[in-house]
Design a protein around this motif. Sequence first.
Motif, PDB file in Angstrom:
ATOM      1  N   TYR A 313       0.930  -1.208   0.131  1.00 30.48           N
ATOM      2  CA  TYR A 313      -0.068   0.151   0.090  1.00 30.48           C
ATOM      3  C   TYR A 313       1.019   0.942  -0.035  1.00 30.48           C
ATOM      4  CZ  TYR A 313      -3.734   3.301   1.579  1.00 30.48           C
ATOM      5  OH  TYR A 313      -4.547   4.165   1.624  1.00 30.48           O
ATOM      6  N   ALA A 314       1.829   1.230   0.766  1.00 28.40           N
ATOM      7  CA  ALA A 314       2.684   2.458   0.869  1.00 28.40           C
ATOM      8  C   ALA A 314       3.499   2.655  -0.402  1.00 28.40           C
ATOM      9  CB  ALA A 314       3.916   2.229   2.164  1.00 28.40           C
ATOM     10  N   ARG A 315       3.757   1.631  -1.384  1.00 26.39           N
ATOM     11  CA  ARG A 315       4.516   1.890  -2.585  1.00 26.39           C
ATOM     12  C   ARG A 315       3.348   2.509  -3.513  1.00 26.39           C
ATOM     13  NH1 ARG A 315       6.514  -4.264  -2.744  1.00 26.39           N
ATOM     14  NH2 ARG A 315       8.724  -3.966  -1.734  1.00 26.39           N
ATOM     15  N   MET A 316       2.080   2.609  -3.265  1.00 30.33           N
ATOM     16  CA  MET A 316       1.292   3.430  -4.225  1.00 30.33           C
ATOM     17  C   MET A 316       0.529   4.691  -3.613  1.00 30.33           C
ATOM     18  SD  MET A 316      -0.557   0.332  -5.984  1.00 30.33           S
ATOM     19  CE  MET A 316      -0.989  -0.552  -4.438  1.00 30.33           C
ATOM     20  N   HIS A 317       0.832   4.687  -2.273  1.00 31.90           N
ATOM     21  CA  HIS A 317      -0.142   5.969  -1.283  1.00 31.90           C
ATOM     22  C   HIS A 317       0.872   6.430  -0.470  1.00 31.90           C
ATOM     23  CE1 HIS A 317      -3.221   3.049  -2.632  1.00 31.90           C
ATOM     24  NE2 HIS A 317      -3.920   4.055  -2.598  1.00 31.90           N
ATOM     25  N   ARG A 318       0.947   7.620  -0.233  1.00 29.35           N
ATOM     26  CA  ARG A 318       1.956   8.327   0.427  1.00 29.35           C
ATOM     27  C   ARG A 318       1.449   8.770   1.796  1.00 29.35           C
ATOM     28  NH1 ARG A 318       6.499  10.872  -1.457  1.00 29.35           N
ATOM     29  NH2 ARG A 318       6.880  10.920   0.859  1.00 29.35           N
ATOM     30  N   SER A 319       0.120   8.905   1.900  1.00 31.91           N
ATOM     31  CA  SER A 319      -0.615   8.896   3.120  1.00 31.91           C
ATOM     32  C   SER A 319      -1.778   8.036   3.405  1.00 31.91           C
ATOM     33  CB  SER A 319      -1.214  10.541   3.118  1.00 31.91           C
ATOM     34  OG  SER A 319      -1.893  10.694   2.013  1.00 31.91           O
ATOM     35  N   THR A 320      -2.239   8.296   4.628  1.00 33.80           N
ATOM     36  CA  THR A 320      -3.397   7.352   5.150  1.00 33.80           C
ATOM     37  C   THR A 320      -3.843   7.792   6.379  1.00 33.80           C
ATOM     38  OG1 THR A 320      -4.115   5.041   5.507  1.00 33.80           O
ATOM     39  CG2 THR A 320      -2.025   5.633   6.419  1.00 33.80           C
ATOM     40  N   ARG A 321      -4.947   7.231   6.868  1.00 32.29           N
ATOM     41  CA  ARG A 321      -5.122   7.504   8.210  1.00 32.29           C
ATOM     42  C   ARG A 321      -5.222   6.390   9.111  1.00 32.29           C
ATOM     43  NH1 ARG A 321      -7.417  12.244  10.015  1.00 32.29           N
ATOM     44  NH2 ARG A 321      -8.305  12.262  12.041  1.00 32.29           N
ATOM     45  N   ILE A 322      -4.725   6.659  10.307  1.00 28.84           N
ATOM     46  CA  ILE A 322      -4.487   5.634  11.187  1.00 28.84           C
ATOM     47  C   ILE A 322      -5.404   5.541  12.809  1.00 28.84           C
ATOM     48  CG2 ILE A 322      -2.154   5.160  10.522  1.00 28.84           C
ATOM     49  CD1 ILE A 322      -1.217   6.693  12.883  1.00 28.84           C
ATOM     50  N   ARG A 323      -5.580   4.621  13.343  1.00 33.36           N
ATOM     51  CA  ARG A 323      -6.154   4.471  14.404  1.00 33.36           C
ATOM     52  C   ARG A 323      -5.313   3.895  15.649  1.00 33.36           C
ATOM     53  NH1 ARG A 323     -10.661   2.103  13.489  1.00 33.36           N
ATOM     54  NH2 ARG A 323     -10.256   0.131  14.634  1.00 33.36           N
TER      55      ARG A 323
END
Length: 481
Positions: A313-323
């Motif tokens: 996922y990190a190879r295609m996305h630079r950001s996300t939301r975490i809990r």
Amino acid sequence: MQYQPRSIPIINKALPPNQVSLLVLAFLALNIFYNLYLIPFSLPYLFVFADRCGLIFSANLPLLYLLAAKSQPIKFLTGYSYECLNIFHRRVGELLCIEALLHFLGMMFVWYGMLRHLGFTLAHFLLNRLAGLGLGTFIAYQLLYFTSLRSFRQQCYEIFLASHIFLQAAGLALLFFHYHTSQPYVAISLAIFLTDRLVFRLWLKSSSHPATLTVLEDDETVLLSSNWDISKHRSTFLPKSMTHGWKPNDHIFLTIPQLSTKHTLQSHPFTIFSAAPIEHLVNEPDQQSGHAWFSLLIRAQYDSGFTRILLDYARMHRSTRIRLDGPYGSSNALDILSSSETSIVVAGGSGIAVAYPLLWALLHPTSSTSSDIEVGTSPSLAKRNNVKLLWIIHSASHRTWLPEDKLKELQTWGLEFLITPPTGEIGRPDVNSILNQWVSVQGTGVVVSGPDGLVRDVRNICAAMVRRGEDVKMQVEKFGW
């Protein structure tokens, strides 16, 4: 007492240090005493022994759930967090499985030796409401044990998480209706589980944050980063969430719902890689709250699972939301280091995620001024300058896990460090010689985090030093559970 024996041959079962083994054996001896006390050893009274095993099973249930709870009173009594007590949770779970097995076998002998002659078929006996509920409880907890084995957890962690919730809920429900004497113990166990899961983990200690994802040079490791303003609004008695900061060497449980629907319900433990925040001038009402800079070092494991999915996922996305669920942990490691004349931290591979926050707290010039954010430091830390790091890496690319500027910053504050050549090229270093050169006659504190083999070596090196009469205190900090 600190010495850790070799693994059990053939089955390759790792043994804990002697002090833990003695405590576990004492606990087992107590339960064996209750199993056998005033039991008539004759075949007609076999049901008495079987019934006693069922009683011991029920009586130990609350302890099993108490040791598994992430927020528990045992930490306030002993100073040890749940991850340090997890070995006792596993031993209690194994005891319960043995008690359940003995209870089941005893009742089968009762059927074979007595009820069979009265016309009870095996099907009639097992399908009886009382026996059927007991059999269901037995199967639930046996499956719970087998899916909790380390080999299964490492390969199928997501299945382990899901089955742990379902099987223990099923086991408690079946046991509650199996026999009325078990109901108080089931109720207490359920109350512990629900309080820990719902009140603490999903409410009081849960927080959500935006985060950035960076794939590091080795292409197998993700650096997850986030930051937020530290909240000043907190209760003295209620547990604190990540919005209030954390202490060195704390860890969290990470959930990333954006990975997939199933990951919404999954949480995975990781040690906090970044230094604990320090809030200055907390007594000044016109000052702003401090700021938290948070990061995790996540190395992909195996060909599937959460860490591998996150890497892809990190190879295609630079950001996300975490809990985040946490923080959890104890200050034992920092207390040992800060109270010793010489402080030694040994990190193996990604164990640097444990080492860096400890070193930062020990060496940072202003760490002794912190009061509101409990970082576990003391005023004496500002005077310390004999802090050493041994970092054993497997590949040269792993050096990038701790940026050069951070390492030089620690060195400027007084850190002496040795980063060994990659073990993948020249083999493992002589840890024994290094530690014996670094140990101080005035008192040495050693903290180690890394692979099981390294942990055992360092533990036994320190045990040998203690045997020689040297003042050495030692603490193991596991990276991952």
